[in-house]
Design an enzyme around this catalytic site. Structure first.
Site, PDB file in Angstrom:
ATOM      1  N   HIS A  74       0.644  -0.961   0.205  1.00  0.00           N
ATOM      2  CA  HIS A  74       0.233  -0.315  -0.190  1.00  0.00           C
ATOM      3  C   HIS A  74       1.140   1.443  -0.240  1.00  0.00           C
ATOM      4  O   HIS A  74       2.075   0.898   0.365  1.00  0.00           O
ATOM      5  CB  HIS A  74      -0.780   0.177   1.094  1.00  0.00           C
ATOM      6  N   TYR A 203      -9.409   4.688   8.380  1.00  0.00           N
ATOM      7  CA  TYR A 203      -8.882   4.591  10.137  1.00  0.00           C
ATOM      8  C   TYR A 203     -10.170   6.151  10.419  1.00  0.00           C
ATOM      9  O   TYR A 203     -10.183   7.258   9.655  1.00  0.00           O
ATOM     10  CB  TYR A 203      -7.948   5.591  10.859  1.00  0.00           C
ATOM     11  N   PRO A 295      -3.238  -1.219  19.071  1.00  0.00           N
ATOM     12  CA  PRO A 295      -2.698  -1.504  17.613  1.00  0.00           C
ATOM     13  C   PRO A 295      -3.118  -0.318  16.738  1.00  0.00           C
ATOM     14  O   PRO A 295      -2.857  -0.588  15.357  1.00  0.00           O
ATOM     15  CB  PRO A 295      -3.843  -2.592  17.286  1.00  0.00           C
ATOM     16  N   LYS A 299       1.793  -0.842  15.260  1.00  0.00           N
ATOM     17  CA  LYS A 299       3.535  -0.895  15.461  1.00  0.00           C
ATOM     18  C   LYS A 299       4.099  -2.276  16.193  1.00  0.00           C
ATOM     19  O   LYS A 299       5.032  -2.288  16.061  1.00  0.00           O
ATOM     20  CB  LYS A 299       3.829   0.290  16.146  1.00  0.00           C
ATOM     21  N   TYR A 387       4.225   6.318  10.163  1.00  0.00           N
ATOM     22  CA  TYR A 387       3.403   4.759   9.686  1.00  0.00           C
ATOM     23  C   TYR A 387       3.904   4.255   8.932  1.00  0.00           C
ATOM     24  O   TYR A 387       4.107   2.713   9.622  1.00  0.00           O
ATOM     25  CB  TYR A 387       2.562   5.839   8.825  1.00  0.00           C
TER      26      TYR A 387
HETATM   27  P1  RFL Z   1       3.929 -12.616  21.220  1.00  0.00           P
HETATM   28  O1  RFL Z   1       3.188 -12.229  19.631  1.00  0.00           O
HETATM   29  O2  RFL Z   1       2.942 -12.715  22.355  1.00  0.00           O
HETATM   30  O3  RFL Z   1       4.204 -13.761  21.683  1.00  0.00           O
HETATM   31  C1  RFL Z   1       5.193 -14.657  22.120  1.00  0.00           C
HETATM   32  C2  RFL Z   1       5.264 -16.175  22.805  1.00  0.00           C
HETATM   33  O4  RFL Z   1       5.795 -16.445  24.182  1.00  0.00           O
HETATM   34  C3  RFL Z   1       4.921 -17.329  24.361  1.00  0.00           C
HETATM   35  N1  RFL Z   1       5.148 -18.176  25.868  1.00  0.00           N
HETATM   36  C4  RFL Z   1       5.486 -18.818  26.027  1.00  0.00           C
HETATM   37  N2  RFL Z   1       6.473 -19.645  25.955  1.00  0.00           N
HETATM   38  C5  RFL Z   1       7.159 -21.078  26.893  1.00  0.00           C
HETATM   39  N3  RFL Z   1       7.098 -20.441  28.139  1.00  0.00           N
HETATM   40  C6  RFL Z   1       5.960 -19.206  28.454  1.00  0.00           C
HETATM   41  N4  RFL Z   1       6.379 -19.441  30.231  1.00  0.00           N
HETATM   42  C7  RFL Z   1       5.400 -18.269  27.973  1.00  0.00           C
HETATM   43  N5  RFL Z   1       4.647 -17.022  27.652  1.00  0.00           N
HETATM   44  C8  RFL Z   1       4.461 -16.884  26.549  1.00  0.00           C
HETATM   45  C9  RFL Z   1       3.566 -17.310  23.766  1.00  0.00           C
HETATM   46  O5  RFL Z   1       2.684 -18.288  23.643  1.00  0.00           O
HETATM   47  C10 RFL Z   1       4.246 -15.965  22.431  1.00  0.00           C
HETATM   48  O6  RFL Z   1       3.564 -17.574  21.682  1.00  0.00           O
HETATM   49  O7  RFL Z   1       5.288 -11.813  21.250  1.00  0.00           O
HETATM   50  P2  RFL Z   1       6.312 -10.889  19.998  1.00  0.00           P
HETATM   51  O8  RFL Z   1       7.018 -12.138  19.872  1.00  0.00           O
HETATM   52  O9  RFL Z   1       7.067  -9.780  20.622  1.00  0.00           O
HETATM   53  O10 RFL Z   1       5.724 -10.087  19.064  1.00  0.00           O
HETATM   54  C11 RFL Z   1       4.456  -9.137  19.475  1.00  0.00           C
HETATM   55  C12 RFL Z   1       3.711  -9.280  18.395  1.00  0.00           C
HETATM   56  O11 RFL Z   1       2.439  -9.967  18.749  1.00  0.00           O
HETATM   57  C13 RFL Z   1       2.200  -8.274  18.596  1.00  0.00           C
HETATM   58  O12 RFL Z   1       2.823  -6.868  19.032  1.00  0.00           O
HETATM   59  C14 RFL Z   1       1.229  -7.534  17.463  1.00  0.00           C
HETATM   60  O13 RFL Z   1       0.872  -8.436  17.471  1.00  0.00           O
HETATM   61  C15 RFL Z   1       0.712  -5.945  17.682  1.00  0.00           C
HETATM   62  N6  RFL Z   1      -0.149  -5.811  16.644  1.00  0.00           N
HETATM   63  C16 RFL Z   1       0.518  -5.538  15.971  1.00  0.00           C
HETATM   64  N7  RFL Z   1       1.678  -5.295  15.535  1.00  0.00           N
HETATM   65  C17 RFL Z   1       2.167  -4.995  14.332  1.00  0.00           C
HETATM   66  O14 RFL Z   1       2.948  -3.963  14.290  1.00  0.00           O
HETATM   67  N8  RFL Z   1       0.942  -4.690  13.238  1.00  0.00           N
HETATM   68  C18 RFL Z   1      -0.084  -4.594  13.340  1.00  0.00           C
HETATM   69  O15 RFL Z   1      -0.933  -4.587  12.606  1.00  0.00           O
HETATM   70  C19 RFL Z   1      -0.705  -5.124  14.464  1.00  0.00           C
HETATM   71  N9  RFL Z   1      -2.502  -4.979  14.669  1.00  0.00           N
HETATM   72  C20 RFL Z   1      -1.859  -6.676  16.810  1.00  0.00           C
HETATM   73  C21 RFL Z   1      -2.148  -5.601  15.935  1.00  0.00           C
HETATM   74  C22 RFL Z   1      -2.491  -7.536  18.224  1.00  0.00           C
HETATM   75  C23 RFL Z   1      -3.486  -7.098  18.106  1.00  0.00           C
HETATM   76  N10 RFL Z   1      -4.055  -7.844  19.314  1.00  0.00           N
HETATM   77  C24 RFL Z   1      -4.704  -8.603  19.554  1.00  0.00           C
HETATM   78  C25 RFL Z   1      -3.437  -7.566  20.510  1.00  0.00           C
HETATM   79  C26 RFL Z   1      -3.888  -6.638  15.657  1.00  0.00           C
HETATM   80  C27 RFL Z   1      -4.463  -6.600  16.675  1.00  0.00           C
HETATM   81  C28 RFL Z   1      -5.763  -7.083  17.464  1.00  0.00           C
HETATM   82  C1  PHB Z   2      -4.755  -5.123  10.698  1.00  0.00           C
HETATM   83  O1  PHB Z   2      -4.745  -5.548   9.713  1.00  0.00           O
HETATM   84  O2  PHB Z   2      -4.567  -6.145  11.240  1.00  0.00           O
HETATM   85  C2  PHB Z   2      -4.076  -4.086  11.411  1.00  0.00           C
HETATM   86  C3  PHB Z   2      -3.493  -2.454  10.488  1.00  0.00           C
HETATM   87  C4  PHB Z   2      -3.690  -1.291  10.685  1.00  0.00           C
HETATM   88  C5  PHB Z   2      -3.702  -1.269  12.310  1.00  0.00           C
HETATM   89  C6  PHB Z   2      -3.977  -2.307  12.980  1.00  0.00           C
HETATM   90  C7  PHB Z   2      -4.402  -3.293  12.352  1.00  0.00           C
HETATM   91  O3  PHB Z   2      -3.511  -0.224  12.342  1.00  0.00           O
END
Ligand code: RFL
Ligand code: PHB
Length: 393
Positions: A74, A203, A295, A299, A387
């Site tokens: 994008h 957004y 989110p 980031k 962004y």
């Molecule tokens: P994770 O992905 O949480 O992975 C951590 C892993 O550790 C395991 N764990 C353990 N394993 C062994 N022993 C233990 N005691 C443990 N405790 C935990 C867990 O099972 C897991 O597998 O962390 P990591 O690698 O730091 O990654 C971070 C990302 O997952 C997170 O920041 C993003 O998902 C945030 N996020 C977004 N980030 C973006 O850059 N772009 C986005 O568009 C974006 N959209 C989002 C998001 C997060 C969302 N939610 C659900 C919070 C949208 C949403 C809705």
């Molecule tokens: C997503 O596609 O899940 C998404 C995109 C942008 C955001 C958060 C989540 O800011």
């Protein structure tokens, strides 16, 4: 059973899986301990927005074959307030940079597959229960798998175990300060089998609350709406979600919402969390283990991968060049970038969510901020460069 490795990694999320590949590329051994099953880790629905730096790193790792084929590039984003829509063109404002939309669970699938192909050991359904001797040259991870207790002895521990993991909690009290902000709203997110209703993300501020239109492919859309913190998925039948999205996303450019079968629905609280030290002895934190952003700026995953870039480089310098300084500077190298993303995520969150009565002083401030994006190339550029992600991380 006791076994040994050079870097013990807790967590097979984006942070842990990327670190192991970078270390493997440099000839450094690691073992990943992951609490969840492989199936669960590969199907957990979360992020979708990847910065250019993140995509570049996966290319360098030889882990971007499917991402390059299936990821959607994008060059801009739509922002809308009370139905007035504007577009921020990234490529014009940031010298050709952009974002890629690719589901986090697809990325995790790719990374697990490549780790396994490269023979990096990943122990699934293994729970790290205790970290020992982290302030010595031989720290240990105690973990339980199949009801048996194991010990992994390492040179270093990488705590990539997310916000709820044990790594941060294993750092002694007083070794870091915590900063926290809870927002008084959450996101109800859906995935639906339906063609996206927009070519780029939208957004939107609406007096009924925020809405975000995102997507995953030509046939799958990802959408979010602001709900109350105590709301439940059960309160939201599919038709009500589509009706609400239609109201909130409607704009002065003739937006029309496509509806389809919803196959995933969940509620995520919005939180900013930060600590000011990512290292204690031989334990290093990366990703959500050390910081959470709401989110709205997309980031979190990108910050996790950027932490790993610094951490892997520091480990490589230690093993290959006998240098300790990059490990000791890990926190100070990471914090300014994380604070920048904290600020941008908070800015996007407060700009587009309903927080104040329609027509109140605070509402007018929000609207003035939005109008300024339309009026000022400087402001639009500020949004664009944050962004897509700042080049120097
Ligand atoms: P994770 O992905 O949480 O992975 C951590 C892993 O550790 C395991 N764990 C353990 N394993 C062994 N022993 C233990 N005691 C443990 N405790 C935990 C867990 O099972 C897991 O597998 O962390 P990591 O690698 O730091 O990654 C971070 C990302 O997952 C997170 O920041 C993003 O998902 C945030 N996020 C977004 N980030 C973006 O850059 N772009 C986005 O568009 C974006 N959209 C989002 C998001 C997060 C969302 N939610 C659900 C919070 C949208 C949403 C809705
Ligand atoms: C997503 O596609 O899940 C998404 C995109 C942008 C955001 C958060 C989540 O800011």
């Amino acid at each position: 059973m006791t076994h040994k490795t050079q870097v013990g990694i807790i967590g097979a999320g984006p942070a842990g899986l990327t670190l192991s590949l970078l270390l493997h590329q440099a000839g450094i051994q690691s073992v990943i301990i992951e609490y969840r099953s492989r199936d669960y880790a590969e199907s957990r629905v979360r992020a979708g927005l990847l910065e250019q730096n993140t995509v570049d790193l996966f290319n360098e790792l030889g882990a971007a074959e499917r991402l390059n084929k299936e990821g959607l590039q994008h060059q801009g984003v739509y922002l809308s307030f009370d139905g007035v829509r504007t577009r921020v063109p990234f490529n014009e404002l940031t010298g050709g940079r952009g974002i890629t939309i690719y589901g986090q669970q697809e990325m995790v699938k790719d990374l697990i597959k490549i780790n396994i192909e490269r023979e990096v050991p990943i122990h699934f359904e293994a729970t790290a229960t205790k970290l020992e001797d982290i302030d010595t040259a031989s720290p240990k991870i105690q973990y339980i798998q199949n009801e048996e207790t194991h010990v992994l002895e390492c040179d270093f521990i990488a705590g990539c175990d997310g916000y709820h993991g044990i790594s941060r909690k294993s750092m002694p009290t007083g070794s870091y300060n915590e900063f926290q902000k809870e927002y008084p709203f959450s996101w109800l997110g859906i995935l639906a089998h339906v063609a996206p209703s927009s070519d780029e993300l939208i957004y939107a501020y609406h007096e009924r609350g925020f809405a975000l239109h995102s997507l995953r492919s030509e046939t799958v859309s990802r959408l979010y709406i602001q709900v109350d913190n105590n709301d439940k998925v059960e309160n939201w039948p599919d038709k009500q979600i589509w009706d609400e999205l239609e109201i909130r996303l409607t704009d002065n450019k003739g937006f029309k919402l496509n509806r389809g079968e919803i196959f995933e629905k969940s509620i995520t609280p919005m939180r900013s969390f930060m600590i000011d030290n990512l290292q204690y002895g031989r334990l290093f934190l990366a990703g959500d283990a050390g910081h959470i952003v709401p989110p709205t700026g997309g980031k979190g995953l990108n910050l996790a991968v950027a932490d790993i870039k610094w951490l892997s480089a520091a480990f490589i310098d230690w093993y290959k060049n006998n240098k300790e300084e990059p490990l000791l500077s890990y926190t100070s190298n990471c914090l300014p970038r994380i604070w920048r993303a904290q600020d941008f995520s908070n800015f996007m969150t407060t700009l587009f969510h309903k927080q104040a009565a329609q027509g109140s002083f605070d509402y007018h401030l929000q609207k003035a901020k939005f109008n300024y994006i339309i009026q000022s190339v400087a402001q639009a550029t500020t949004i664009a460069e944050n962004y897509v992600g700042l080049k120097e991380i």
